[in-house]
Design a protein around this motif. Structure first.
Motif: not given
Length: 533
Positions: A358-362
């Motif tokens: 996952r790379t969508d951590w905000g």
């Protein structure tokens, strides 16, 4: 043919834990391992583990290994070393190449079991590039073995390829061994491992190059330099971005692959599952393969941390004991649910297996913005850390500042503070908080105990115009009171002059010194490390 109720293949964290659990319940168990000493990767690991007390948090890997071995020996677990399992055949028959008891010659021995637990672990991945077979190109595990088992420096100046936990942890241990890290590079556009591991490297001055790969090892008879290049969005080197680094060693830490060959040999159903690290046996919820009575535990079942492997080993062994009649179904269910609850704690947060890739951590679970600088350069900026109340609150006198900014399963800081200043709560992946109503004693145990070395003690009232910052230190030669030098910021850049006013190292701190430096008050929020001039 020799017969045993349970054969465990592999004497690492999962295998030893499985054997101990089975032996406790009364099973006849034998363990085979191809290495000359048991313990697997644990004896290479000198860092402190994460998790909770139940998961051996704040204990160093080699100490956990010693405890496992002592327990196995006390129970009378039979461990055969230098014993290579060659194959698993029908009816759970096993061939093992090992020394003959009478002649000491190597020969093939034949065993049969009612149950088999495969706990063979994982192997390091490699990447091909020009000169990758040059002496001096080594795996991170090999570097750990040289340093922590043999006491040998792998090299003097090292390029680390890979920013996952293995690459970050081994890089720090290389610094502890007196080596220099020229850079940490990664093909991915972000740091892959725990941010606290990256941060403790960055503040020593180690640079990070993300979206980079190594394209050539130069040197002929041994590595003399490494050429790295930036990658485009398709992971292809961008012409003209090459940099040549003066190094004598290139250390590869680009992941692990389960050593599942024996499961395949035993005709277990296999599947390629990238989230588990590669080709693995298909398992039911209890760790059993498609072949009744054959189980997998640890990294061979899917790449995770050693803490998870130990719990998996116990869980699988308890199911074997139930099937063999050594415990009843109620006893098994109690054990199983306990093990699964413990595993569940480790499988939460940003780095949970389900979140791999996952790379969508905000934001964090608490809603704090995820540090973009941490992912790109290995350290949080002073502006970013201000979003975290445990790192930016104002208080008179000495107090902890916690720069843990990701949801990592870990809570030793909460247990270290006997006055209740630090709060994590029941969910161990929560980012630590501060109870501002509690008064810090300045004992430093939270600083020394933190597995990620992410806690500092700050005193803005030390002297008029001056403050103190206490930080963890694990290098030799040690520092001493009165030393003068430069305070370094989170990226390893000098920010001001500093003087050491205290160095505390107690037995309970387990070789981690708590060093206190005096800095100008204006630098108290940026000074995080020290370098002697």
């Amino acid at each position: 043919m020799k017969r045993h109720e349970l054969i465990v293949i592999g004497a690492g964290p999962a295998g030893l834990s499985a054997a101990i659990e089975a032996k406790k319940n009364g099973m006849d168990v034998i363990v085979f391992d191809e290495n000359s000493r048991p313990g697997g990767q644990l004896f290479k690991q000198i860092h402190k583990f994460f998790g909770s007390k139940e998961h051996h948090a704040k204990e160093r890997g080699f100490m956990i290994g010693r405890s496992l071995l002592a327990e196995a020996e006390q129970l009378g677990v039979r461990v055969e070393l230098n014993a290579t399992v060659m194959g698993i055949y029908e009816n759970k028959e096993v061939t093992v190449k090992m020394k003959d008891a009478s002649s000491a010659e190597m020969s093939v021995h034949h065993y049969k079991a009612d149950y088999i637990i495969i706990a063979t672990g994982a192997a390091e991945n490699m990447i091909p590039f020009k000169g990758w077979d040059t002496p001096g190109v080594i795996g991170a595990g090999a570097a750990q073995a040289l340093m922590n088992l043999q006491g040998v420096q792998p090299g003097k100046k090292i390029l680390m390829v890979g920013s996952g936990n293995v690459g970050l942890v081994v890089s720090f241990q290389l610094l502890q061994a007196g080596c220099e890290i020229a850079a940490v590079i990664d093909a991915a556009p972000r740091v892959g491992g725990y941010g606290v591991h990256a941060a403790k490297l960055a503040r020593t001055g180690v640079p990070f190059y993300l979206s980079h790969t190594v394209v050539e090892a130069k040197g002929g008879d041994h590595v003399r330099s490494a050429v790295i290049a930036e990658l485009d969005s398709s992971f292809k080197p961008i012409p003209g971005t090459e940099k040549e680094l003066d190094v004598d060693t290139i250390c590869i830490a680009v992941g692990l692959s389960p050593m599942s060959q024996l499961a395949s040999n035993a005709c277990c159903k296999m599947a390629l599952i990238p989230s588990k690290g590669g080709n693995v046996a298909v398992l039911n919820e209890y760790g059993e393969t498609s072949v009744s009575g054959i189980y997998c535990a640890g990294d061979v079942a899917g790449i995770e941390e050693a803490s998870s492997a130990m719990i998996q080993g116990k869980s699988v062994a308890s199911h074997v004991c139930m099937k063999a009649g050594y415990i009843d179904e109620d006893q098994f269910n109690t054990k199983y649910h306990g093990f699964q609850a413990s595993l569940g704690e480790l499988r939460q947060g940003m780095f949970a297996p389900k979140n791999k890739g996952r790379t969508d951590w905000g934001t964090t679970d608490e809603g704090y913005p995820v540090s973009k600088n941490l992912l790109a350069h290995g350290c949080v900026t002073e502006e970013e850390i201000a979003s975290f109340p445990a790192a930016s609150y104002e208080k008179q006198g000495i107090h902890p500042v916690i720069e843990c900014t990701q949801n990592i399963p870990c809570n030793p800081c909460q247990e270290a503070c006997k006055l209740g200043c630090i709060m994590v709560g029941a969910n161990i992946t929560r980012i630590p908080a501060i109870d501002t109503a509690k008064k810090c004693s300045g004992c430093g145990m939270c600083v020394a105990t933190c597995s990620g070395q992410a806690i500092f003690l700050v005193n803005k009232d030390f002297e008029p115009g001056f403050a103190t910052v206490a930080f963890p230190y694990e290098f030799l030669p040690g520092l001493k009171k009165g030393d003068r030098g430069k305070a370094l910021d989170r990226s390893g850049n000098p920010v001001c002059d500093a003087e050491l006013v205290d160095v505390k190292q107690l037995p309970a701190m387990d070789k981690t010194a708590v060093v206190t430096m005096k800095v100008p008050l204006a630098c108290v929020n940026s000074a995080r490390f020290f370098k002697t001039v």
